[in-house]
Design a protein around this motif. Structure first.
Motif, PDB file in Angstrom:
ATOM      1  N   SER A 192       0.764  -1.218  -0.197  1.00 35.87           N
ATOM      2  CA  SER A 192       0.151   0.110  -0.051  1.00 35.87           C
ATOM      3  C   SER A 192       0.715   1.131   0.091  1.00 35.87           C
ATOM      4  O   SER A 192       2.149   1.233  -0.302  1.00 35.87           O
ATOM      5  CB  SER A 192      -0.971   0.012   1.048  1.00 35.87           C
ATOM      6  N   GLY A 193       0.427   2.283   0.242  1.00 40.93           N
ATOM      7  CA  GLY A 193       1.054   3.536   0.081  1.00 40.93           C
ATOM      8  C   GLY A 193       2.204   3.694   1.294  1.00 40.93           C
ATOM      9  O   GLY A 193       3.266   4.213   0.980  1.00 40.93           O
ATOM     10  N   THR A 194       1.858   3.087   2.517  1.00 39.42           N
ATOM     11  CA  THR A 194       2.837   3.287   3.549  1.00 39.42           C
ATOM     12  C   THR A 194       3.996   2.484   3.051  1.00 39.42           C
ATOM     13  O   THR A 194       5.177   2.922   3.205  1.00 39.42           O
ATOM     14  CB  THR A 194       2.215   2.764   4.740  1.00 39.42           C
TER      15      THR A 194
ATOM     16  N   TRP B  99       0.488  14.131   7.030  1.00 42.09           N
ATOM     17  CA  TRP B  99       0.017  12.758   7.600  1.00 42.09           C
ATOM     18  C   TRP B  99       1.130  12.340   8.518  1.00 42.09           C
ATOM     19  O   TRP B  99       2.406  12.182   7.874  1.00 42.09           O
ATOM     20  CB  TRP B  99       0.107  11.902   6.292  1.00 42.09           C
TER      21      TRP B  99
ATOM     22  N   HIS C  46       2.347  16.000  -1.349  1.00 45.53           N
ATOM     23  CA  HIS C  46       1.080  15.109  -1.637  1.00 45.53           C
ATOM     24  C   HIS C  46       0.585  15.447  -3.039  1.00 45.53           C
ATOM     25  O   HIS C  46       0.523  16.713  -3.311  1.00 45.53           O
ATOM     26  CB  HIS C  46       0.198  15.710  -0.667  1.00 45.53           C
TER      27      HIS C  46
ATOM     28  N   ASN D 238      -3.288  15.483   3.011  1.00 46.88           N
ATOM     29  CA  ASN D 238      -3.815  15.028   4.286  1.00 46.88           C
ATOM     30  C   ASN D 238      -2.925  15.579   5.312  1.00 46.88           C
ATOM     31  O   ASN D 238      -1.691  15.560   5.391  1.00 46.88           O
ATOM     32  CB  ASN D 238      -3.687  13.376   4.292  1.00 46.88           C
TER      33      ASN D 238
ATOM     34  N   ASP E 133       3.919  11.467  -2.910  1.00 47.12           N
ATOM     35  CA  ASP E 133       2.838  10.512  -2.205  1.00 47.12           C
ATOM     36  C   ASP E 133       1.463  10.743  -2.650  1.00 47.12           C
ATOM     37  O   ASP E 133       0.662  11.848  -2.521  1.00 47.12           O
ATOM     38  CB  ASP E 133       2.901  10.877  -0.632  1.00 47.12           C
TER      39      ASP E 133
ATOM     40  N   TYR F  21      -4.757   9.246  -2.638  1.00 50.71           N
ATOM     41  CA  TYR F  21      -6.082   9.430  -2.857  1.00 50.71           C
ATOM     42  C   TYR F  21      -6.477   9.875  -4.515  1.00 50.71           C
ATOM     43  O   TYR F  21      -7.056  10.625  -4.690  1.00 50.71           O
ATOM     44  CB  TYR F  21      -6.543  10.827  -2.108  1.00 50.71           C
TER      45      TYR F  21
ATOM     46  N   SER G 199      -1.420   3.953  -3.946  1.00 43.97           N
ATOM     47  CA  SER G 199      -2.194   3.241  -3.036  1.00 43.97           C
ATOM     48  C   SER G 199      -3.486   3.007  -3.339  1.00 43.97           C
ATOM     49  O   SER G 199      -3.995   3.890  -4.179  1.00 43.97           O
ATOM     50  CB  SER G 199      -2.197   4.011  -1.841  1.00 43.97           C
TER      51      SER G 199
ATOM     52  N   LYS H  27      -7.875   3.569  -0.464  1.00 42.38           N
ATOM     53  CA  LYS H  27      -9.069   4.414  -0.530  1.00 42.38           C
ATOM     54  C   LYS H  27      -9.726   4.303  -1.849  1.00 42.38           C
ATOM     55  O   LYS H  27     -11.054   4.021  -1.880  1.00 42.38           O
ATOM     56  CB  LYS H  27      -8.600   5.882  -0.393  1.00 42.38           C
TER      57      LYS H  27
ATOM     58  N   TYR I 115      -8.191  -1.273   1.552  1.00 44.15           N
ATOM     59  CA  TYR I 115      -7.394  -1.254   2.660  1.00 44.15           C
ATOM     60  C   TYR I 115      -6.619  -2.217   3.331  1.00 44.15           C
ATOM     61  O   TYR I 115      -5.592  -2.367   3.448  1.00 44.15           O
ATOM     62  CB  TYR I 115      -8.263  -0.224   3.729  1.00 44.15           C
TER      63      TYR I 115
ATOM     64  N   ARG J  50      -3.317  -3.906   1.471  1.00 46.54           N
ATOM     65  CA  ARG J  50      -2.112  -3.315   1.363  1.00 46.54           C
ATOM     66  C   ARG J  50      -1.694  -3.655  -0.041  1.00 46.54           C
ATOM     67  O   ARG J  50      -0.623  -4.252  -0.298  1.00 46.54           O
ATOM     68  CB  ARG J  50      -1.149  -4.212   2.389  1.00 46.54           C
TER      69      ARG J  50
HETATM   70  N1  PLP Z   1      -0.181   8.878   2.444  1.00 40.79           N
HETATM   71  C1  PLP Z   1      -1.197   9.726   2.801  1.00 40.79           C
HETATM   72  C2  PLP Z   1      -0.958  11.037   2.743  1.00 40.79           C
HETATM   73  C3  PLP Z   1      -2.271   9.183   3.492  1.00 40.79           C
HETATM   74  O1  PLP Z   1      -2.856  10.067   4.002  1.00 40.79           O
HETATM   75  C4  PLP Z   1      -2.131   7.833   3.724  1.00 40.79           C
HETATM   76  C5  PLP Z   1      -3.227   7.114   4.341  1.00 40.79           C
HETATM   77  O2  PLP Z   1      -3.874   7.502   5.223  1.00 40.79           O
HETATM   78  C6  PLP Z   1      -1.166   7.082   3.401  1.00 40.79           C
HETATM   79  C7  PLP Z   1      -0.277   7.616   2.615  1.00 40.79           C
HETATM   80  C8  PLP Z   1      -1.209   5.533   3.259  1.00 40.79           C
HETATM   81  O3  PLP Z   1      -2.279   4.735   3.425  1.00 40.79           O
HETATM   82  P1  PLP Z   1      -2.025   3.147   3.208  1.00 40.79           P
HETATM   83  O4  PLP Z   1      -0.956   2.752   3.485  1.00 40.79           O
HETATM   84  O5  PLP Z   1      -3.312   2.571   3.665  1.00 40.79           O
HETATM   85  O6  PLP Z   1      -2.262   3.061   1.344  1.00 40.79           O
END
Ligand code: PLP
Length: 331
Positions: free
Chosen positions: A35-37, A63, A111, A116, A144, A147, A177, A180, A185, A188
């Motif tokens: 996922s994004g993280t 974030w 972003h 966020n 990043d 969304y 990611s 969303k 979610y 991952r």
């Molecule tokens: N980056 C930003 C700015 C986010 O708001 C989020 C999620 O809240 C993520 C990354 C990572 O999300 P995920 O790991 O669930 O894809």
């Protein structure tokens, strides 16, 4: 270690464009990520390994997990101005100054859309100026994009920031990611990509990304990747998904208007214009931690103490109650 080739191909098209020359020229090193993280973390580790003395410039605010990610990757963090509390909008002048004053060749975390926690995005014109200044300074932009599609309802439009940088000839890093915009979610599923100078460099960078992944989690899970590649690889399913993403984004945009209208109808003397100016899943309301505590304790309304409302939780059924409670604690 790199995950699903089909999923990665489809994911790159979403960000870089269906007919991207960079995809055709094999200039993008990309791997499936957790996922994004996971994509951010893999990049942070990559940055540390190959630019051990570099720093990452992170917007204020951001974030919260961005700080944890680069901290645990042992990359020194610096910040740049982003949000202007007075206008509840972008501190463009502060941001531009910080880009100018950072040492040449710094890493900047941006972003791509639906910032966020603030919901404040630069305009297209501002993105062009940011891109230009980052180019002048030889900084490396890392986007990043958690969304895509959730800001405007159109994934193409939400990728505009990245496209501007691509047109300006930047090399970029990008975290994507599906948590969303595809509701995945728990799977991952995401992607990390790095735009390289040429095909030879792409092969080398991809190989290094895989070597970073190997001792961390070996290889990413297959299920989410299959869901994504099945949907995006089928024109009919992809169209259906695009319609659904738009419906979700439009619903959130509609709730922003409803919340603002309700507050204005209640006679709130404060300006709530920022609710509809901001974009994406979050509304950075400007409420203080004490006001948020009152919402929680007296009205059982929950949000982060920085006043960030998740607009996804606002519905036609509860928007009136929410507006009334906000009015009570802010008057
Ligand atoms: N980056 C930003 C700015 C986010 O708001 C989020 C999620 O809240 C993520 C990354 C990572 O999300 P995920 O790991 O669930 O894809």
């Amino acid at each position: 270690m790199g995950g699903s080739v089909e999923m990665v191909e489809e994911t790159l098209k979403l960000a870089y464009g269906e007919n991207s020359e960079f995809i055709k020229d094999k200039r993008i090193a990309a791997v499936q990520a957790l996922s994004g993280t996971g994509a951010c973390r893999l990049f942070a580790d990559f940055q540390k390994r190959f630019h051990p003395d570099s720093q990452i410039y992170i917007p204020v605010p951001t974030w919260a997990n961005h700080h944890n990610i680069w901290r645990d990757a042992h990359v020194t963090q610096k910040t740049f101005h982003y949000y202007h509390p007075g206008s509840k909008g972008l501190d463009f002048a502060g941001l531009m100054d910080d880009i100018k004053n950072a040492p040449n060749g710094s890493f900047f975390l941006l972003h791509a859309c639906a910032h966020n926690p603030t919901g404040v995005d630069p305009s297209e014109e501002q993105w062009k100026e940011i891109s230009h200044q980052i180019k002048v300074k030889g900084h490396f932009p890392f986007f990043d994009m958690a969304y895509q599609g959730f800001a405007s309802g159109d994934p193409e439009r939400d990728a505009k920031s990245i496209r501007i940088f691509l047109e300006d000839g930047h090399l970029v890093g990008l975290a994507q990611s599906y948590a969303k915009n595809m509701g995945l979610y728990g799977q991952r599923i995401g992607c990390l990509s790095v735009l390289c100078e040429d095909e030879k460099q792409t092969v080398a960078v991809k190989s290094q990304l895989q070597q970073l992944a190997r001792p961390m989690y070996s290889n990413p899970p297959v299920h989410g990747a299959l869901i994504v590649s099945t949907i995006l690889g089928d024109p009919e399913l992809k169209n259906l998904w695009l319609k659904e993403v738009k419906a979700m984004a439009d619903r959130i945009i509609g709730m922003r208007s409803a919340l603002r209208e309700n507050l204005e109808k209640l006679g709130s003397p404060l300006s709530w214009e920022h609710i509809t100016n901001q974009i994406g899943m979050f509304c950075y309301s400007g409420m203080t931690p004490e006001q948020v505590d009152r919402l929680t304790n007296e009205f059982h309304i929950y949000m982060t103490r920085n006043g960030r409302i998740s607009m996804a939780g606002v519905t036609t059924g509860n928007v009136g109650y929410l507006a009334n409670a906000i009015h009570e604690v802010t008057k």
